[in-house]
Design a protein around this motif. Structure first.
Motif, PDB file in Angstrom:
ATOM      1  N   ALA A   1      40.656  33.241  42.788  1.00 28.35           N
ATOM      2  CA  ALA A   1      40.321  33.105  41.368  1.00 28.35           C
ATOM      3  C   ALA A   1      38.857  33.464  41.185  1.00 28.35           C
ATOM      4  O   ALA A   1      37.988  32.861  41.795  1.00 28.35           O
ATOM      5  CB  ALA A   1      40.568  31.672  40.885  1.00 28.35           C
ATOM      6  N   THR A   2      38.586  34.442  40.358  1.00 25.44           N
ATOM      7  CA  THR A   2      37.220  34.806  40.019  1.00 25.44           C
ATOM      8  C   THR A   2      36.735  33.855  38.929  1.00 25.44           C
ATOM      9  O   THR A   2      37.411  33.658  37.925  1.00 25.44           O
ATOM     10  CB  THR A   2      37.160  36.256  39.518  1.00 25.44           C
ATOM     11  OG1 THR A   2      37.665  37.099  40.547  1.00 25.44           O
ATOM     12  CG2 THR A   2      35.748  36.658  39.160  1.00 25.44           C
TER      13      THR A   2
ATOM     14  N   ILE B   1      35.969  33.476  25.614  1.00 24.74           N
ATOM     15  CA  ILE B   1      37.424  33.366  25.458  1.00 24.74           C
ATOM     16  C   ILE B   1      37.889  34.304  24.351  1.00 24.74           C
ATOM     17  O   ILE B   1      38.873  35.041  24.514  1.00 24.74           O
ATOM     18  CB  ILE B   1      37.833  31.913  25.157  1.00 24.74           C
ATOM     19  CG1 ILE B   1      37.579  31.035  26.391  1.00 24.74           C
ATOM     20  CG2 ILE B   1      39.291  31.839  24.724  1.00 24.74           C
ATOM     21  CD1 ILE B   1      37.706  29.552  26.119  1.00 24.74           C
ATOM     22  N   GLU B   2      37.187  34.297  23.238  1.00 26.43           N
ATOM     23  CA  GLU B   2      37.542  35.165  22.109  1.00 26.43           C
ATOM     24  C   GLU B   2      37.547  36.634  22.530  1.00 26.43           C
ATOM     25  O   GLU B   2      38.449  37.386  22.163  1.00 26.43           O
ATOM     26  CB  GLU B   2      36.545  34.933  20.972  1.00 26.43           C
ATOM     27  CG  GLU B   2      36.828  35.724  19.729  1.00 26.43           C
ATOM     28  CD  GLU B   2      35.812  35.400  18.646  1.00 26.43           C
ATOM     29  OE1 GLU B   2      34.870  36.208  18.465  1.00 26.43           O
ATOM     30  OE2 GLU B   2      35.949  34.344  18.012  1.00 26.43           O
TER      31      GLU B   2
ATOM     32  N   ALA C   1      37.939  27.220  31.234  1.00 22.86           N
ATOM     33  CA  ALA C   1      39.182  27.808  30.739  1.00 22.86           C
ATOM     34  C   ALA C   1      39.606  28.947  31.660  1.00 22.86           C
ATOM     35  O   ALA C   1      38.788  29.527  32.375  1.00 22.86           O
ATOM     36  CB  ALA C   1      39.000  28.339  29.315  1.00 22.86           C
ATOM     37  N   VAL C   2      40.899  29.244  31.625  1.00 25.34           N
ATOM     38  CA  VAL C   2      41.432  30.378  32.377  1.00 25.34           C
ATOM     39  C   VAL C   2      42.093  31.317  31.388  1.00 25.34           C
ATOM     40  O   VAL C   2      42.871  30.889  30.534  1.00 25.34           O
ATOM     41  CB  VAL C   2      42.464  29.928  33.436  1.00 25.34           C
ATOM     42  CG1 VAL C   2      43.065  31.135  34.160  1.00 25.34           C
ATOM     43  CG2 VAL C   2      41.831  28.965  34.432  1.00 25.34           C
ATOM     44  N   VAL C   3      41.750  32.593  31.493  1.00 22.93           N
ATOM     45  CA  VAL C   3      42.416  33.633  30.719  1.00 22.93           C
ATOM     46  C   VAL C   3      43.159  34.521  31.707  1.00 22.93           C
ATOM     47  O   VAL C   3      42.705  34.737  32.826  1.00 22.93           O
ATOM     48  CB  VAL C   3      41.423  34.441  29.847  1.00 22.93           C
ATOM     49  CG1 VAL C   3      40.815  33.564  28.769  1.00 22.93           C
ATOM     50  CG2 VAL C   3      40.335  35.092  30.680  1.00 22.93           C
ATOM     51  N   LYS C   4      44.330  34.995  31.281  1.00 22.00           N
ATOM     52  CA  LYS C   4      45.172  35.738  32.210  1.00 22.00           C
ATOM     53  C   LYS C   4      45.912  36.854  31.493  1.00 22.00           C
ATOM     54  O   LYS C   4      46.288  36.724  30.330  1.00 22.00           O
ATOM     55  CB  LYS C   4      46.182  34.781  32.850  1.00 22.00           C
ATOM     56  CG  LYS C   4      46.993  35.392  33.951  1.00 22.00           C
ATOM     57  CD  LYS C   4      47.840  34.351  34.649  1.00 22.00           C
ATOM     58  CE  LYS C   4      48.594  35.004  35.796  1.00 22.00           C
ATOM     59  NZ  LYS C   4      49.412  34.067  36.526  1.00 22.00           N
TER      60      LYS C   4
ATOM     61  N   ILE D   1      41.110  35.207  35.082  1.00 29.25           N
ATOM     62  CA  ILE D   1      39.661  35.025  35.124  1.00 29.25           C
ATOM     63  C   ILE D   1      39.365  33.615  34.652  1.00 29.25           C
ATOM     64  O   ILE D   1      39.797  33.205  33.580  1.00 29.25           O
ATOM     65  CB  ILE D   1      38.932  36.058  34.248  1.00 29.25           C
ATOM     66  CG1 ILE D   1      39.224  37.468  34.751  1.00 29.25           C
ATOM     67  CG2 ILE D   1      37.425  35.778  34.241  1.00 29.25           C
ATOM     68  CD1 ILE D   1      38.704  38.572  33.859  1.00 29.25           C
ATOM     69  N   HIS D   2      38.635  32.893  35.467  1.00 26.60           N
ATOM     70  CA  HIS D   2      38.248  31.527  35.139  1.00 26.60           C
ATOM     71  C   HIS D   2      36.849  31.582  34.533  1.00 26.60           C
ATOM     72  O   HIS D   2      35.948  32.203  35.087  1.00 26.60           O
ATOM     73  CB  HIS D   2      38.239  30.668  36.402  1.00 26.60           C
ATOM     74  CG  HIS D   2      39.590  30.527  37.028  1.00 26.60           C
ATOM     75  ND1 HIS D   2      40.096  29.310  37.400  1.00 26.60           N
ATOM     76  CD2 HIS D   2      40.543  31.447  37.345  1.00 26.60           C
ATOM     77  CE1 HIS D   2      41.307  29.478  37.914  1.00 26.60           C
ATOM     78  NE2 HIS D   2      41.593  30.771  37.901  1.00 26.60           N
TER      79      HIS D   2
END
Length: 123
Positions: free
Chosen positions: A11-12, A23-24, A45-48, A54-55
């Motif tokens: 996890a980066t 996040i936006e 937060a994690v976006v995927k 990407i953390h």
């Protein structure tokens, strides 16, 4: 040399100055989805998108390599074996192997440049 099948995925983690804005960007500009958030107020937060995650974490210590945030989280299948290998090789371990409240068993090392790298296994 470590067996290649012992390593699962990583996890980066990006320390960012404005978590909401980051996040936006990933959601609106790159069509990622937010799959996890932590803290009240949120500071992680994690976006995927597909197999890419990407953390994002709120930066707290300037632009230097963080002493508080992981630079990389590497998921492994045999955490005890990796921990023993790091100890045997005199790698600087900055947080010992423990079961964490976020349902991982992990430990942190520091590389020569001061980046914190975590090895972990889901419990």
């Amino acid at each position: 040399m470590a067996e290649s099948n012992n390593y699962s995925h990583s996890a980066t983690i990006f320390p960012v100055s404005d978590l909401g804005k980051s996040i936006e960007f990933y959601l609106d500009k790159l069509d990622f989805e937010k799959t996890f958030e932590w803290g009240e107020p949120m500071y992680y937060a994690v976006v995927k998108k597909g197999g890419v995650g990407i953390h994002l974490t709120k930066r707290s210590d300037g632009r230097r390599p963080s002493k508080y945030h992981r630079a990389l989280y590497i998921f492994v299948n045999d955490i005890e074996k990796v921990y023993k290998q790091c100890r045997d090789q005199n790698v600087k371990i900055v947080n010992d192997l423990e079961d964490r409240d976020y349902k991982m068993k992990d430990f942190d090392i520091e590389d020569p440049d001061g980046f914190i790298i975590t090895f972990g296994k889901a419990e």
